[in-house]
Design an enzyme around this catalytic site. Structure first.
Site, PDB file in Angstrom:
ATOM      1  N   GLU A  32      -8.292   3.921  -3.776  1.00 35.72           N
ATOM      2  CA  GLU A  32      -8.670   4.855  -2.699  1.00 35.72           C
ATOM      3  C   GLU A  32      -9.104   6.155  -3.348  1.00 35.72           C
ATOM      4  OE1 GLU A  32      -6.114   5.425   0.703  1.00 35.72           O
ATOM      5  OE2 GLU A  32      -5.415   3.342   0.598  1.00 35.72           O
ATOM      6  N   ASN A  76       0.835  -1.203   0.000  1.00 35.36           N
ATOM      7  CA  ASN A  76       0.000   0.000   0.000  1.00 35.36           C
ATOM      8  C   ASN A  76       0.868   1.250   0.000  1.00 35.36           C
ATOM      9  OD1 ASN A  76      -2.637   1.500   0.590  1.00 35.36           O
ATOM     10  ND2 ASN A  76      -1.345   2.167   2.295  1.00 35.36           N
ATOM     11  N   GLU A  77       0.591   2.161  -0.903  1.00 38.11           N
ATOM     12  CA  GLU A  77       1.238   3.487  -0.933  1.00 38.11           C
ATOM     13  C   GLU A  77       2.723   3.425  -0.593  1.00 38.11           C
ATOM     14  OE1 GLU A  77      -1.115   6.368   1.288  1.00 38.11           O
ATOM     15  OE2 GLU A  77      -2.615   6.407  -0.299  1.00 38.11           O
TER      16      GLU A  77
HETATM   17  O1  AHR Z   1      -7.741   5.973   3.741  1.00 39.12           O
HETATM   18  C1  AHR Z   1      -6.906   6.505   4.725  1.00 39.12           C
HETATM   19  C2  AHR Z   1      -5.433   6.327   4.396  1.00 39.12           C
HETATM   20  O2  AHR Z   1      -5.153   7.078   3.249  1.00 39.12           O
HETATM   21  C3  AHR Z   1      -4.978   4.948   4.021  1.00 39.12           C
HETATM   22  O3  AHR Z   1      -4.635   4.168   5.117  1.00 39.12           O
HETATM   23  C4  AHR Z   1      -3.763   5.210   3.200  1.00 39.12           C
HETATM   24  O4  AHR Z   1      -3.516   4.204   2.261  1.00 39.12           O
HETATM   25  C5  AHR Z   1      -4.025   6.572   2.578  1.00 39.12           C
HETATM   26  O5  AHR Z   1      -2.959   7.428   2.770  1.00 39.12           O
END
Ligand code: AHR
Length: 502
Positions: free
Chosen positions: A291, A171-172
């Protein structure tokens, strides 16, 4: 002000996949604990999940749900969350400076998904972990039996595999805030190894490489190029993440957030296609917009307030944005942007679902209710069927400080050939005047007309739904002048609307 929309059923962008209406549940704040799960609440079932929340999630119409993070996943040990509950460890979650009790884990969450009628999309931890742990989780979830970890799943009460089909490789990982954050080169190499190994175990899975955390990131564009140069043959998707907020009272730019999302998608597609061209590949990488939402990040201070070696709360109130009508209109515009790119954005996840930047709110021991953003999501998920069409919008523009001149109206159209029904989703970005929309429906069929129309707007664009007044904002019927092949509606200022055509 008047705008014209011309619809043509032959101008197909791409099929509308159900996966576009995905959600996201992270172990964050009161999302899981005191959100979907609250044993002792009058609405809780024997498994501790709130029935009123389940009903609202069903009404929202969410397809695939990404789990369990988010930033949380980059420090998560999945095996903590399975097996007898009494033996599950309490862990410190660095991402949100909270305690994870592991009371709700993979099995419990899968049971909840069955209740809400959604599919599971899993993220593996490529922050503190690597290829082996990703393989272990895949063996646990997808192998029918006969191996150590698949038999462990069966011992834990799940005979049939979870059969998880879509997987995020971390993730990210471009974000300095991410536990285990890496360079594009280092992440790309790791993601490629993880993807190859995971496919050796289960060739049927679909894999998402991490794209940028936002188009504002200093590495944006180059990150995608480098990561895809490593992973092009190994993955199916590159992810996009985007959050929008009204800054410094600049509502004009905020209402144009969809313009930014359009540009973001188109530049990621161009970058992916460039990598494909250099490789001489005919494969096309798709986008998992996993997201997206309105999120007032500038108001987000809560994690700083609870930071400290002795303070690790369970389920603190974090990221509990309360959305206004304006926020919901922008949100509807983001859905329009996703639909307009249905050829390449084939999966998306609204971040998030309950309490945490969410369309659904709950109060411990109290009610659950719909935020303003609930309405555009539920309506779009229900009405968008068949194919997304390339709609021609002829509208006046207004000037924004961030995006320059922007059309007052944005729209997406879907058409389902089989049932002969369609939907028009439309935005009025004007803040002071109504906008009249003239719709030319002849390209859908000679006797097609608007059969139903709803609008989200309010004399007070700041109106919200709160615990004290949970039904302050909702959808209203919109008056339509409709004849065969044509229709006219007038949208109030700052409005999102959905029209059904049959
Ligand atoms: O959705 C909130 C946060 O936003 C998530 O944990 C992250 O992946 C993003 O920065």
């Amino acid at each position: 002000t008047t705008a014209h929309l011309a619809l043509d059923r032959r101008a197909v962008v791409g099929p509308v996949r159900r996966r576009l209406f995905g959600g996201f549940v992270e172990h964050l704040g009161r999302h899981v604990y005191d959100g979907i799960y609250e044993p002792g609440h009058p609405e809780a079932g024997p498994d501790g999940f709130r029935r009123d929340v389940i009903a609202l999630v069903r009404e929202l119409g969410v397809s695939t749900i990404r789990y369990p993070g988010g930033n949380f996943v980059s420090g998560f040990r999945w095996e903590d969350s399975v097996g007898p509950r009494a033996g599950r460890p309490r862990r410190l979650d660095l991402a949100w400076h909270s305690t994870e009790t592991n009371e709700v884990g993979l099995h419990e969450f899968a049971t909840w998904l069955d209740a809400v009628g959604s599919d599971l999309m899993l993220a593996v931890n490529l922050g503190t972990r690597g290829v082996q742990e990703a393989l272990d989780l895949l063996e646990y979830t997808n192998v029918p039996g006969g191996s150590d970890l698949s038999e462990w799943r069966r011992t834990n009460g799940r005979d049939e595999p979870f059969a998880v089909d879509m997987w995020c490789l971390g993730n990210e990982m471009d974000g300095p805030w991410q536990v285990g954050h890496r360079s594009a080169d280092a992440y790309g190499a790791l993601a490629s190894q993880a993807a190859k190994a995971m496919r050796m175990l289960d060739p049927s899975i679909r894999l998402v490489a991490c794209g940028s955390s936002g188009s504002y990131m200093p590495t944006f564009g180059e990150w995608e190029r480098v990561v895809l140069t490593h992973t092009y043959d190994d993955v199916d998707y590159i992810s996009c993440h985007a959050y929008y907020e009204e800054r410094d009272g600049d509502v004009g730019s905020f209402l144009a957030s969809g313009v930014d999302m359009d540009h973001f998608i188109e530049t990621v597609v161009a970058t992916a296609d460039h990598v494909g061209a250099v490789r001489g590949s005919t494969k096309r990488i798709e986008i998992s917009f996993d997201e997206w939402n309105v999120w007032y990040q500038s108001r987000f201070e809560q994690v700083d307030q609870i930071r400290g070696i002795d303070t690790w709360p369970v389920a603190p109130r974090l990221l509990e944005d309360v959305y206004s009508v304006t926020d919901a209109v922008v949100f509807g515009g983001l859905l329009i942007s996703l639909l307009k790119h249905a050829d390449r954005v084939t999966s998306a996840s609204l971040a998030q679902l309950v309490n945490v930047i969410a369309p659904i709110m709950t109060e411990p021991g109290g009610p659950a209710w719909r935020q303003t953003t609930f309405f555009p999501f539920a309506t779009t998920s229900r009405l968008a069927r068949g194919a997304a069409l390339d709609v021609h919008v002829d509208a006046p523009t207004y000037s924004t400080s961030v995006y320059g001149d922007v059309p007052v109206v944005d729209a997406a159209v879907t058409w389902d050939e089989e049932s002969g029904t369609g939907a028009v989703f439309v935005l009025n970005r004007a803040t002071a005047e109504p906008t009249t929309l003239e719709l030319d429906l002849a390209g859908l069929g000679t006797d097609v007309r608007v059969s139903e129309a709803v609008v989200l707007a309010d004399d007070d664009r700041h109106a919200r739904n709160t615990l004290a007044d949970p039904e302050r904002v909702g959808l209203r019927a919109l008056e339509v002048e409709s004849g065969p092949g044509r229709a006219r509606v007038t949208l109030p200022p700052v409005a999102w609307a959905a029209l059904t055509v049959t």
